[in-house]
Design a protein around this motif. Structure first.
Motif, PDB file in Angstrom:
ATOM      1  N   ALA A  76       0.865  -1.182   0.000  1.00  0.00           N
ATOM      2  CA  ALA A  76       0.000   0.000   0.000  1.00  0.00           C
ATOM      3  C   ALA A  76       0.900   1.229   0.000  1.00  0.00           C
ATOM      4  O   ALA A  76       2.043   1.163   0.460  1.00  0.00           O
ATOM      5  N   GLU A  77       0.362   2.344  -0.484  1.00  0.00           N
ATOM      6  CA  GLU A  77       1.157   3.575  -0.603  1.00  0.00           C
ATOM      7  C   GLU A  77       1.725   4.053   0.727  1.00  0.00           C
ATOM      8  O   GLU A  77       2.721   4.751   0.772  1.00  0.00           O
ATOM      9  N   THR A  78       1.056   3.676   1.809  1.00  0.00           N
ATOM     10  CA  THR A  78       1.475   4.151   3.140  1.00  0.00           C
ATOM     11  C   THR A  78       2.473   3.208   3.806  1.00  0.00           C
ATOM     12  O   THR A  78       2.956   3.491   4.903  1.00  0.00           O
ATOM     13  N   ASP A  79       2.790   2.090   3.165  1.00  0.00           N
ATOM     14  CA  ASP A  79       3.669   1.090   3.797  1.00  0.00           C
ATOM     15  C   ASP A  79       5.106   1.551   3.936  1.00  0.00           C
ATOM     16  O   ASP A  79       5.633   2.272   3.092  1.00  0.00           O
ATOM     17  N   ARG A  80       5.751   1.078   5.009  1.00  0.00           N
ATOM     18  CA  ARG A  80       7.197   1.231   5.203  1.00  0.00           C
ATOM     19  C   ARG A  80       7.830  -0.142   4.987  1.00  0.00           C
ATOM     20  O   ARG A  80       7.384  -1.136   5.571  1.00  0.00           O
ATOM     21  N   VAL A  81       8.831  -0.188   4.128  1.00  0.00           N
ATOM     22  CA  VAL A  81       9.361  -1.478   3.665  1.00  0.00           C
ATOM     23  C   VAL A  81      10.846  -1.614   3.988  1.00  0.00           C
ATOM     24  O   VAL A  81      11.619  -0.665   3.801  1.00  0.00           O
ATOM     25  N   LEU A  82      11.232  -2.792   4.458  1.00  0.00           N
ATOM     26  CA  LEU A  82      12.646  -3.127   4.679  1.00  0.00           C
ATOM     27  C   LEU A  82      13.105  -4.060   3.563  1.00  0.00           C
ATOM     28  O   LEU A  82      12.456  -5.084   3.300  1.00  0.00           O
ATOM     29  N   CYS A  99       5.563   2.540  -2.225  1.00  0.00           N
ATOM     30  CA  CYS A  99       5.301   2.646  -0.789  1.00  0.00           C
ATOM     31  C   CYS A  99       5.787   3.990  -0.279  1.00  0.00           C
ATOM     32  O   CYS A  99       6.338   4.793  -1.044  1.00  0.00           O
ATOM     33  N   SER A 100       5.643   4.242   1.026  1.00  0.00           N
ATOM     34  CA  SER A 100       6.017   5.572   1.520  1.00  0.00           C
ATOM     35  C   SER A 100       7.502   5.680   1.816  1.00  0.00           C
ATOM     36  O   SER A 100       8.095   6.737   1.620  1.00  0.00           O
ATOM     37  N   LYS A 101       8.130   4.585   2.292  1.00  0.00           N
ATOM     38  CA  LYS A 101       9.563   4.679   2.569  1.00  0.00           C
ATOM     39  C   LYS A 101      10.209   3.295   2.499  1.00  0.00           C
ATOM     40  O   LYS A 101       9.644   2.319   2.985  1.00  0.00           O
ATOM     41  N   VAL A 102      11.384   3.249   1.888  1.00  0.00           N
ATOM     42  CA  VAL A 102      12.148   1.999   1.796  1.00  0.00           C
ATOM     43  C   VAL A 102      13.410   2.139   2.629  1.00  0.00           C
ATOM     44  O   VAL A 102      14.147   3.119   2.486  1.00  0.00           O
ATOM     45  N   ASP A 145       5.928  -2.856   7.461  1.00  0.00           N
ATOM     46  CA  ASP A 145       4.729  -3.450   6.862  1.00  0.00           C
ATOM     47  C   ASP A 145       5.092  -4.557   5.881  1.00  0.00           C
ATOM     48  O   ASP A 145       4.275  -5.436   5.592  1.00  0.00           O
ATOM     49  N   ALA A 146       6.304  -4.466   5.345  1.00  0.00           N
ATOM     50  CA  ALA A 146       6.753  -5.498   4.411  1.00  0.00           C
ATOM     51  C   ALA A 146       8.271  -5.621   4.509  1.00  0.00           C
ATOM     52  O   ALA A 146       8.963  -4.634   4.757  1.00  0.00           O
ATOM     53  N   VAL A 147       8.753  -6.852   4.346  1.00  0.00           N
ATOM     54  CA  VAL A 147      10.195  -7.122   4.337  1.00  0.00           C
ATOM     55  C   VAL A 147      10.492  -7.947   3.091  1.00  0.00           C
ATOM     56  O   VAL A 147       9.824  -8.948   2.828  1.00  0.00           O
TER      57      VAL A 147
END
Ligand code: SAH
Length: 213
Positions: A76-82, A99-102, A145-147
């Protein structure tokens, strides 16, 4: 070369025809200039249906696998991803579109520096990059939110699982050093569910909670 036309063709033939249908993922794959992430010597092959060497024994993943893994994260556009295994930075750019930040970690300083340079040149301001052992994740910025792990692990690193938010998704290749199963993990209130997305082949994840370097 008409890189834009090559990208359109890559998406139609290698990605959409093989079942990746998420509109936002396809749009990102159409947009990001993959040829800028491969060494000059391989630039004319950047949109071909295979991985390519990026130096130091590492590779930029095949376009299809990038698309498949990205779709499996359900961003989602608001997700923060590692992301673990920055490599060329190409997958990082695709994630940054969605997403919002990687937060991305690479263990090899040369690849880390090159990727940071290219991503900055393209104007990605929602990427934080660190050089170090990604098997330990990025605890100060957790939960995510996601890895996404883009190197093959012997087992899912416990540190990464611990940094996955409730409802979070992780995609990671798990297996031996030659062949792995692309695994999708979802954290629910009842625990972590695991789905097998099929066979794949990645360079090894080297580190404290990966293969020993
Ligand atoms: N997504 C990248 C894939 C690069 S290959 C791309 O498409 O360009 C995998 C990368 O993982 C390599 O650059 C390798 O150096 C890196 N890697 C391996 N073990 C790592 C670890 N423990 N932490 C961070 N990066 C690691």
């Amino acid at each position: 070369m008409d890189f834009e036309a090559l990208r359109e063709q890559m998406v139609a033939v290698q990605i959409r025809a093989r079942g990746v249908t998420a509109a936002r993922v396809l749009a990102a794959m159409r947009k990001v200039p993959r040829h800028l992430f491969v060494p000059e010597a391989y630039r004319d092959q950047a949109y071909e249906d295979h991985p390519a060497p990026i130096g130091e024994g590492q590779t930029i993943s095949q376009p299809y696998i990038v698309a498949e893994m990205t779709q499996a994260l359900g961003l989602a556009e608001t997700d923060r991803v590692l992301e673990i295994g920055t490599g060329s930075g190409y997958q990082t750019a695709i994630l940054a579109e969605l997403c919002s930040k990687v937060y991305t970690v690479e263990r090899l300083p040369g690849l880390h520096a090159a990727a940071v340079r290219i991503l900055a040149g393209l104007g990605y301001e929602n990427v934080a990059a660190r050089c170090g052992d990604g098997t330990l994740g990025w605890p100060e910025e957790a939960p995510f939110d996601a890895v996404l792990v883009t190197a093959g692990a012997p087992v899912t690193p416990p540190a990464l699982l611990a940094q996955l938010a409730l409802g979070g998704r992780m995609v990671i290749p798990v297996g031996d050093q030659h062949i792995q199963s692309l695994t999708r993990l979802v954290r629910t209130e009842r625990g972590v569910r695991s789905y097998d997305l099929g066979g794949c082949r990645f360079v090894p994840l080297l580190g404290e909670q990966g293969w020993k370097a």
